[in-house]
Every structure is written in structure tokens, then in C-alpha cells.
Design an enzyme around this catalytic site. Structure first.
Site, PDB file in Angstrom:
ATOM      1  N   GLU A  61     -30.274 -90.803  36.537  1.00  0.00           N
ATOM      2  CA  GLU A  61     -29.077 -90.077  37.009  1.00  0.00           C
ATOM      3  C   GLU A  61     -28.578 -90.628  38.349  1.00  0.00           C
ATOM      4  OE1 GLU A  61     -29.933 -85.836  36.675  1.00  0.00           O
ATOM      5  OE2 GLU A  61     -29.437 -85.996  34.563  1.00  0.00           O
ATOM      6  N   GLU A  78     -31.494 -87.433  27.494  1.00  0.00           N
ATOM      7  CA  GLU A  78     -31.853 -86.047  27.849  1.00  0.00           C
ATOM      8  C   GLU A  78     -30.825 -85.134  27.226  1.00  0.00           C
ATOM      9  OE1 GLU A  78     -32.452 -84.966  31.955  1.00  0.00           O
ATOM     10  OE2 GLU A  78     -33.338 -86.906  32.417  1.00  0.00           O
TER      11      GLU A  78
HETATM   12  C1  BG6 Z   1     -31.760 -83.942  34.590  1.00  0.00           C
HETATM   13  C2  BG6 Z   1     -32.946 -84.622  35.181  1.00  0.00           C
HETATM   14  O1  BG6 Z   1     -30.892 -83.698  35.627  1.00  0.00           O
HETATM   15  O2  BG6 Z   1     -31.863 -82.682  34.070  1.00  0.00           O
HETATM   16  C3  BG6 Z   1     -34.275 -83.991  34.828  1.00  0.00           C
HETATM   17  O3  BG6 Z   1     -32.972 -85.993  34.893  1.00  0.00           O
HETATM   18  C4  BG6 Z   1     -34.111 -82.488  34.820  1.00  0.00           C
HETATM   19  O4  BG6 Z   1     -35.226 -84.456  35.715  1.00  0.00           O
HETATM   20  C5  BG6 Z   1     -33.115 -82.107  33.744  1.00  0.00           C
HETATM   21  O5  BG6 Z   1     -35.303 -81.793  34.660  1.00  0.00           O
HETATM   22  C6  BG6 Z   1     -32.899 -80.629  33.556  1.00  0.00           C
HETATM   23  O6  BG6 Z   1     -32.581 -80.013  34.751  1.00  0.00           O
HETATM   24  P1  BG6 Z   1     -33.445 -78.810  35.275  1.00  0.00           P
HETATM   25  O7  BG6 Z   1     -32.921 -78.506  36.623  1.00  0.00           O
HETATM   26  O8  BG6 Z   1     -33.222 -77.703  34.297  1.00  0.00           O
HETATM   27  O9  BG6 Z   1     -34.851 -79.273  35.281  1.00  0.00           O
END
Ligand code: BG6
Length: 467
Positions: free
Chosen positions: A174, A364
Site C-alpha cells: 500500500e 487483499e
Molecule cells: C490493508 C493492509 O490496509 O488493510 C493490511 O495492507 C490491513 O495490513 C488491511 O490489515 C485491513 O485493514 P485493518 O485496519 O482492518 O486491519
């Protein structure tokens, strides 16, 4: 729906959010190790070193460092083709600036990759996922050009060591979060001004470009991608002022993939730098480095869409809240306020493919929710199945209807892990439940949720059976 034959189905984690063992086997502290837990209303606090008596989520996490064999066996049971994970830089170079790597750290990841290989799981490795060795604070972290050399030494070490075991790499997780949360993205204080952020981003672009080049030289089989936080926003209305404000916001994000996929800064960004007095720390030869090190593919995270308009400039956009001053009345939100928008995934896939025409990967995606363990130990997470089904359908549409070239899909937090934004454990994403709470208490036992069996079926049918 037709997913390509060798489509990389799998799941994703990040070292600091799952490994724990924060000083085992010679590991140094990383920027993640000084972040306290928070919740959806309380931002995570960054402390000056590790405070005694405080609980830091990354120190224990889900103890994946010691339980990776059990976890990878569960991924294999679901039929994973790939496992996206990150190497913790501070396990390999504990302070970040050493001449020689830490053998125990290297040996650990050898064991992890061997375990993947045992099941035919292709590792997809992020080189820097929201953590930088804390020792590099002494240099000003990524604001200092010397950090490029330290990063490259680390990259060369792991490219050489894991040649033949790892073929897919991502440079910075990111990377566009340098503009939103500079501590996560590069170990810069949260209050860093625009000059500092743009300097650090410039150094990361160079570092990534040089890493791409080295990865190809060390093993021509290597494929190196960039990783974008899937921030995409719709204009608040058809008022040209809202359109303009939304465009400004999107450009503040999209210039990151513009540089990494095209090999040069877009003119709109250079003009902005002129207007605002931002100076890039350019040295002779830098332009050539950027041009020679464009990425092989573009990967991104995707959770939600935003809305931007005239009010956005004054709103407090940060990783916890993503407050743009607007909400989308057409979409439902998760308890953490993230607007659920499967169509937005098709939208961003098209946006990227139209813009760059290089292969894409969704690395993701998922739904962070409170899960309930029933008396018999079962976990009925139908909400997660529904979320994933609709997003997989949207990817299928982007492939089938729009012709987007998509290499794979790794759901976020395939096993429950610490939330990056809030530091909570109770914001769970996994197919696999881990019995540990926000204070690090629990048995750490793993159990299969309903979504585990569902995803197994999805992979076995190559996305044809989403029922
Ligand atoms: C992304 C990141 O922003 O979102 C992860 O690459 C992160 O590391 C994921 O865990 C989900 O966000 P969060 O804040 O719910 O963990």
C-alpha cells in the site's frame, strides 16, 4: 464464470500482524512493534520505544512464527494455490543497516517456504508490509536516501537466498498510504509534512525500481509487482466542483501507480509540486532508474469505496476512519464504517487495466467482523461468505465482460490476525478462527469457520461454484 486456468487463489497475511515472536532469534524491533492497540474510535498510539507493562499487538499476534506449519496445513486443506505473506525486514537485518544478515531470520523463512512447497503453494512475498526496522529512525527512515541502499541489501539477500523458492514479490505494501499514514507506510512520524512524505515516496519509488531490476537479474523467473491501497472514490454529485475535488483526491493516490507502472511522474503531479514548492531530491540517473524498474504487475487491496467532493479537503482522512466528509447513501457499511461495494471492485479493476494494460492481482479483500463462537465451537460467518461471493462475482465480470487480465486473488487475513488500522483482534477476517483476544489472551487454538468450507469449494471449482 471463467477464471483463468492457473488463477492464483489464496489468502494473505503480514508478518507484524500474525507472527508475534517480536524479538525471537535475533529479530530487531520494527515500527510496528511500538504501536499500541486501539479500536474503531481510538487511534493506535506510537510510543517512544517499548513501554514496560503495555500490551503491543504485534509482540504476540497469533503466534504464526511458531505455528506456521499448522497454519499452512490449513491453507493447503482449503486448496490454496498461493500464500501472500511478508518477510519481516527486521528479522533479516535487525537494525536495518547491518552489513551481514541474521542467519536465524533467513532460516525461518526457508522453513516457511519449504512448507509451502510441500503443498504446492506458491509464496507471494511482500518485502515491506507496514514495518521498517526501528533502527532506521536514526537516519530519518525513508526521508534519507541511504535507506535505499539498506533496503536493496535486504532485497538482494532474500532474492538470492530464496531463488527458486519464491517467484512472486511485492515491494511496498500500500505504497500510496505514504500520503495517508506515513508511519505505517515508511516509518515517518504521523505529522510529517508533504515535503517529507513526497521525499520518502520518491526514495521508495527508486528503491522499488532498483529492486525490480535486481530481482530480474538474480532470477529471470521473478515477477515483481507494486501494491496499491485500493482507495477509489466516486464524486459526491455531478456538480463540477465535486468532480474536480474527487479528481484531485484520486490523483493524490493514482500518481503512485502512475510512477511505478509507467516509470515517470505524471505531469499533473509535477505541476502540483511546482505550485506547492515541493522539491524532489533528484540526482543524475534517477529518471533512468525509474524507467528501467517498472513493475511486472499491479496488485492492490480492495475493501470499500469512498465518496469525495468539495468538503473532502477539510476532512480528516486517515487509515482508521477514511473520513472524506461524505458517506454513500446507496451502500451498507461494516461496523467499522467501511462501505461494502462489490461493483467498486470491478470499477477499480477496469480503471487500472484501462490505465496501464498490465496484469493485475487482488491481493487483499475481505470483511472484518465480530465473529461469534457457538457452544459447539462452530462459527457461522455467512456475512463473510456473502461479502466474498459478491466480490468474486465482480472479479468474474471484470474478466468475462470487460476482458481484464487478472492473475489471482488472495483474501485478506485468511487466518484471523491483528488489525493494522485499529490493533484489534476482534476485527476478524479469517476463514480460520484464532482463539486470542485484544489483550493477547487465549488458547491460540485454530478452528474452521463456515467460510473455510465455502472457500475450499470455490477454489476446487476454480470460481465456478460460489453457492
Ligand atoms: C490493508 C493492509 O490496509 O488493510 C493490511 O495492507 C490491513 O495490513 C488491511 O490489515 C485491513 O485493514 P485493518 O485496519 O482492518 O486491519
Amino acid at each position: 464464470m471463467t477464471f483463468p486456468k492457473n488463477f492464483l487463489w489464496g489468502g494473505a497475511t503480514a508478518a507484524n500482524q500474525c507472527e508475534g515472536a517480536y524479538v525471537s532469534d535475533g529479530k530487531g524491533l520494527s515500527t510496528a512493534d511500538v504501536m499500541l492497540g486501539g479500536d474503531k474510535d481510538t487511534p493506535r498510539r506510537i510510543t517512544d520505544g517499548v513501554l514496560e507493562g503495555s500490551y503491543y499487538p504485534s509482540h504476540v499476534a497469533i503466534d504464526h512464527y511458531n505455528r506456521f506449519k499448522e497454519d499452512i496445513a490449513l491453507f493447503a486443506e482449503m486448496g490454496f494455490k498461493t500464500y501472500r505473506m511478508s518477510i519481516n525486514w527486521a528479522r533479516i537485518f535487525p537494525n536495518g543497516d547491518e552489513e551481514e544478515p541474521n542467519e536465524a531470520g533467513l532460516a525461518h523463512y526457508d522453513a516457511v517456504f519449504d512448507e509451502c512447497q510441500k503443498y504446492g503453494i506458491e509464496p507471494l512475498v511482500t518485502l515491506s508490509h507496514y514495518e521498517t526496522p526501528l533502527g532506521l529512525q536514526a537516519y530519518g527512515s525513508w526521508t534519507n536516501r541511504r535507506v535505499i541502499d539498506f533496503f536493496l541489501r535486504y532485497c538482494e539477500t532474500v532474492f538470492t537466498r530464496y531463488k527458486g523458492k519464491v517467484r512472486y514479490w511485492l515491494t511496498f505494501n500500500e505504497i500510496n498510504c505514504m500520503s495517508i499514514s506515513p508511519w505505517l507506510a515508511g516509518g515517518l512520524p504521523l505529522e510529517s509534512d508533504e515535503q517529507a512524505r513526497m521525499t520518502a515516496a520518491y526514495h521508495q519509488f527508486l528503491a522499488s525500481a532498483l529492486a525490480v531490476k535486481r530481482a530480474h537479474e538474480i532470477d529471470p523467473e521473478n515477477k515483481v509487482g507494486m501494491m496499491y491501497a485500493g482507495v477509489v472514490s466516486y464524486p459526491a454529485s455531478c456538480d463540477p466542483k465535486d468532480i474536480e475535488a474527487n479528481e484531485d483526491f484520486m490523483r493524490s493516490m493514482l500518481f503512485y501507480p502512475d510512477v511505478m507502472c509507467r516509470g515517470y511522474y505524471p505531469r499533473y503531479k509535477l505541476r502540483e509540486f511546482e505550485r506547492t514548492g515541493i522539491v524532489l531530491p533528484q540526482e543524475p540517473g534517477d529518471d533512468e532508474i525509474l524507467r528501467a524498474g517498472t513493475v511486472d504487475f499491479l496488485s492492490f487491496s480492495y475493501y470499500f469505496t469512498l465518496v469525495c467532493g468539495k468538503k473532502t479537503k477539510d476532512a480528516g482522512l486517515n487509515v482508521g476512519t477514511f473520513n472524506t466528509g461524505y458517506t454513500n447513501p446507496y451502500l451498507k457499511e461494516s461496523p467499522w464504517g467501511w462501505a461494502i461495494d462489490p461493483y467498486g471492485l470491478r470499477y477499480i479493476l477496469n480503471l487500472f487495466y484501462d490505465r496501464y494494460q498490465i496484469p493485475l492481482m487482488v491481493v487483499e479483500n475481505g470483511l472484518g467482523m465480530y465473529d461469534t463462537v457457538e457452544a459447539d465451537g462452530s462459527i457461522h460467518d455467512q456475512y463473510r461468505i456473502d461479502y466474498l461471493r459478491e466480490h468474486i462475482q465482480a472479479m468474474g465480470d471484470a474478466i468475462d465482460i470487460d476482458g481484464v487480465e487478472l492473475m489471482g486473488y488472495t483474501t485478506w487475513g485468511c487466518i484471523d490476525l491483528v488489525s493494522a488500522g485499529t490493533g484489534e483482534m476482534k476485527k476478524r477476517y479469517g476463514f480460520i478462527y484464532v482463539d486470542v483476544d485484544d489483550e493477547g489472551k487465549g488458547s491460540f487454538e485454530r478452528s474452521r469457520k463456515d467460510s473455510f468450507y465455502w472457500y475450499k469449494k470455490v477454489i476446487a471449482s476454480n470460481g465456478a461454484d460460489l453457492s
